[in-house]
Write a protein that holds these residues in place. Sequence first.
Motif, PDB file in Angstrom:
ATOM      1  N   ALA A   1       0.798  -1.230   0.000  1.00 27.65           N
ATOM      2  CA  ALA A   1       0.000   0.000   0.000  1.00 27.65           C
ATOM      3  C   ALA A   1       0.835   1.286   0.000  1.00 27.65           C
ATOM      4  O   ALA A   1       0.443   2.283   0.601  1.00 27.65           O
ATOM      5  CB  ALA A   1      -0.976   0.019   1.176  1.00 27.65           C
TER       6      ALA A   1
ATOM      7  N   THR B   1       8.232   6.903   1.169  1.00 24.97           N
ATOM      8  CA  THR B   1       8.019   7.683  -0.061  1.00 24.97           C
ATOM      9  C   THR B   1       8.018   9.186   0.237  1.00 24.97           C
ATOM     10  O   THR B   1       8.668   9.969  -0.473  1.00 24.97           O
ATOM     11  CB  THR B   1       6.681   7.281  -0.732  1.00 24.97           C
TER      12      THR B   1
ATOM     13  N   ASN C   1       8.258   8.130  10.641  1.00 23.42           N
ATOM     14  CA  ASN C   1       7.917   7.195  11.718  1.00 23.42           C
ATOM     15  C   ASN C   1       7.092   6.032  11.166  1.00 23.42           C
ATOM     16  O   ASN C   1       6.265   6.230  10.275  1.00 23.42           O
ATOM     17  CB  ASN C   1       7.081   7.926  12.785  1.00 23.42           C
TER      18      ASN C   1
ATOM     19  N   CYS D   1       7.680   4.380  16.403  1.00 21.43           N
ATOM     20  CA  CYS D   1       6.687   4.548  17.485  1.00 21.43           C
ATOM     21  C   CYS D   1       5.284   4.252  16.953  1.00 21.43           C
ATOM     22  O   CYS D   1       5.051   4.224  15.754  1.00 21.43           O
ATOM     23  CB  CYS D   1       6.666   5.999  17.962  1.00 21.43           C
ATOM     24  N   ASP D   2       4.371   4.105  17.903  1.00 23.57           N
ATOM     25  CA  ASP D   2       2.956   4.150  17.555  1.00 23.57           C
ATOM     26  C   ASP D   2       2.683   5.616  17.195  1.00 23.57           C
ATOM     27  O   ASP D   2       3.071   6.518  17.950  1.00 23.57           O
ATOM     28  CB  ASP D   2       2.132   3.706  18.773  1.00 23.57           C
TER      29      ASP D   2
ATOM     30  N   PHE E   1      -5.267   0.983   6.234  1.00 19.73           N
ATOM     31  CA  PHE E   1      -6.709   0.999   5.937  1.00 19.73           C
ATOM     32  C   PHE E   1      -7.412  -0.081   6.743  1.00 19.73           C
ATOM     33  O   PHE E   1      -6.819  -0.722   7.598  1.00 19.73           O
ATOM     34  CB  PHE E   1      -6.936   0.877   4.434  1.00 19.73           C
TER      35      PHE E   1
ATOM     36  N   PHE F   1       2.378   4.764  -1.587  1.00 24.21           N
ATOM     37  CA  PHE F   1       1.812   5.635  -2.599  1.00 24.21           C
ATOM     38  C   PHE F   1       2.847   6.070  -3.621  1.00 24.21           C
ATOM     39  O   PHE F   1       4.049   5.907  -3.426  1.00 24.21           O
ATOM     40  CB  PHE F   1       0.991   6.797  -2.056  1.00 24.21           C
TER      41      PHE F   1
ATOM     42  N   ASP G   1       6.055  12.067   8.169  1.00 22.45           N
ATOM     43  CA  ASP G   1       5.099  11.013   7.828  1.00 22.45           C
ATOM     44  C   ASP G   1       5.010  10.039   9.009  1.00 22.45           C
ATOM     45  O   ASP G   1       5.979   9.339   9.310  1.00 22.45           O
ATOM     46  CB  ASP G   1       5.529  10.281   6.545  1.00 22.45           C
TER      47      ASP G   1
HETATM   48  C1  SAM Z   1      -0.507   2.426   3.925  1.00 20.13           C
HETATM   49  S1  SAM Z   1       1.025   2.067   4.697  1.00 20.13           S
HETATM   50  C2  SAM Z   1       1.948   3.517   4.352  1.00 20.13           C
HETATM   51  C3  SAM Z   1       2.776   3.385   3.109  1.00 20.13           C
HETATM   52  C4  SAM Z   1       3.615   4.619   2.814  1.00 20.13           C
HETATM   53  N1  SAM Z   1       2.786   5.747   2.445  1.00 20.13           N
HETATM   54  C5  SAM Z   1       4.585   4.311   1.685  1.00 20.13           C
HETATM   55  O1  SAM Z   1       4.528   4.973   0.637  1.00 20.13           O
HETATM   56  O2  SAM Z   1       5.369   3.359   1.842  1.00 20.13           O
HETATM   57  C6  SAM Z   1       0.613   2.239   6.383  1.00 20.13           C
HETATM   58  C7  SAM Z   1       1.780   2.045   7.350  1.00 20.13           C
HETATM   59  O3  SAM Z   1       1.300   2.330   8.658  1.00 20.13           O
HETATM   60  C8  SAM Z   1       2.059   1.561   9.592  1.00 20.13           C
HETATM   61  N2  SAM Z   1       1.277   1.562  10.852  1.00 20.13           N
HETATM   62  C9  SAM Z   1       0.093   0.947  11.113  1.00 20.13           C
HETATM   63  N3  SAM Z   1      -0.355   1.275  12.335  1.00 20.13           N
HETATM   64  C10 SAM Z   1       0.552   2.139  12.867  1.00 20.13           C
HETATM   65  C11 SAM Z   1       0.626   2.868  14.084  1.00 20.13           C
HETATM   66  N4  SAM Z   1      -0.326   2.788  15.017  1.00 20.13           N
HETATM   67  N5  SAM Z   1       1.684   3.677  14.279  1.00 20.13           N
HETATM   68  C12 SAM Z   1       2.656   3.789  13.343  1.00 20.13           C
HETATM   69  N6  SAM Z   1       2.644   3.124  12.185  1.00 20.13           N
HETATM   70  C13 SAM Z   1       1.610   2.308  11.927  1.00 20.13           C
HETATM   71  C14 SAM Z   1       2.230   0.214   8.911  1.00 20.13           C
HETATM   72  O4  SAM Z   1       3.351  -0.446   9.406  1.00 20.13           O
HETATM   73  C15 SAM Z   1       2.386   0.653   7.439  1.00 20.13           C
HETATM   74  O5  SAM Z   1       3.749   0.740   7.124  1.00 20.13           O
END
Ligand code: SAM
Length: 412
Positions: A65, A95, A110, A269-270, A291, A67, A88
């Motif tokens: 996923a 990205t 992050n 981190c979260d 998502f 972008f 981000d």
């Molecule tokens: C849709 S992907 C993002 C992709 C990114 N835009 C890219 O181009 O690579 C969502 C990301 O959110 C991370 N994620 C999910 N829950 C999270 C949280 N509570 N805190 C931080 N990261 C989290 C996942 O590990 C995943 O890498």
Amino acid sequence: MSPVKSKIPKGDRPFLDRLLDEVRYRLTTVEEIDIAGKSIPRYVGEFWTSQQRQALSLHEISYRACFKPQLPRFFIEHLSNEGDTVYDPFSGRGTTALEAGLLNRNIIANDANPLSTPLCKPRFFPPVLADLMERLDQIPIRENAEADIDLSMVYHPRTESEIVSLKEYFDERRGRSEEDHLDRWIQMVATNRLAGHSKGFFSFSPLPPHQAVSAASQRKITLKAQQEPEHRDTRVIIFKKSKTLLSGVSPVDRQNLQQTGTQARFLTCDARETKAISSGTVQLTVTSPPFLDAVDYVEENWLRCWFNNLDPAEAAKAIPISRSLDEWSAVMFGVFRELYRVTKPRGFVAFEVGEARNKEIKLDEHVVPLGVKAGFSCVAIIKNQNFSNFTATKQKHEDSGFTQDVIVIFRK
Ligand SMILES: C[S@@+](CC[C@H](N)C(=O)[O-])C[C@H]1O[C@@H](n2cnc3c(N)ncnc32)[C@H](O)[C@@H]1O
């Protein structure tokens, strides 16, 4: 008739004017939508395309996923200046971070997934091919080295031996604090090549390239495919992929990346709790959250985590899987509260939401009240349609509900 673009140089205009000028110049339609008693303009058009500015090959590290680089670039160019901090919170393969670096912004990236940093950071320090070849030749390869987990369903024994030797080399270098940019680059490319469908990957058996499936599923896939194990030369594959990644990286790109990469901050981190980021410091966040489709990080990342000596269970703990819209909204509200804290007064958040599962759930309409409740104003929703890239694949995406990028813009 299209509106006329302002003649005032971009850098001298307020950020929102810069963005909306560009959007209005290119838009196809605009509608005012009413969300929680507020009227918000939703602009639809082709604001950026994959052909517009060819994205740098350096981005081509697959990640679930991720972008297209054109998306963060559009917002970074219009809503920040050189030297501003771009963040981000769900950085993935990085990205946004990479585009921000190419455009000379300060970077904070992050992601709760510990694989995110080793997949992103090395690309700020792109190697010279001759040095890479020399280093690859120096890495000792043991014969008949066996992994401490079963990899027979993925690799030919000789390939496995090479992968284990690489892993031992990285572990040793890290243990002696001798690891350098070149080692980290090789480790990143090798991680990216662990699993895939073609001869450009280490695995003989077909595996999804962006993410390994669980070990149990892989055993079934291998059995079904009835494929004979085939040796893959890991050094040749790493060199070839590096050559592709580095093609098109100019000396100026290298300089910008190295400069910004040295200062960049990579956090694990979260996104709801990022204490390491000082309040009121971020000019712009460009992000796309996880998502509603649940991803099991323990099951899916076993191979990449094993190779990088990471504990996938730790990653899973930090990544809450939201199975319902209510759960997802609760997590995202926590994220918005934290974004509000770290954002500079009058700074921006560009939050990419897409259309989840089916077209009935319009996540943008769910996200607006969350951001507003956290303190932001919602200034626009932007739907980017990429007509020039309309292909059979796009049509397929349309049928499955993922046709266009939808970005909600908030201002503090
Ligand atoms: C849709 S992907 C993002 C992709 C990114 N835009 C890219 O181009 O690579 C969502 C990301 O959110 C991370 N994620 C999910 N829950 C999270 C949280 N509570 N805190 C931080 N990261 C989290 C996942 O590990 C995943 O890498």
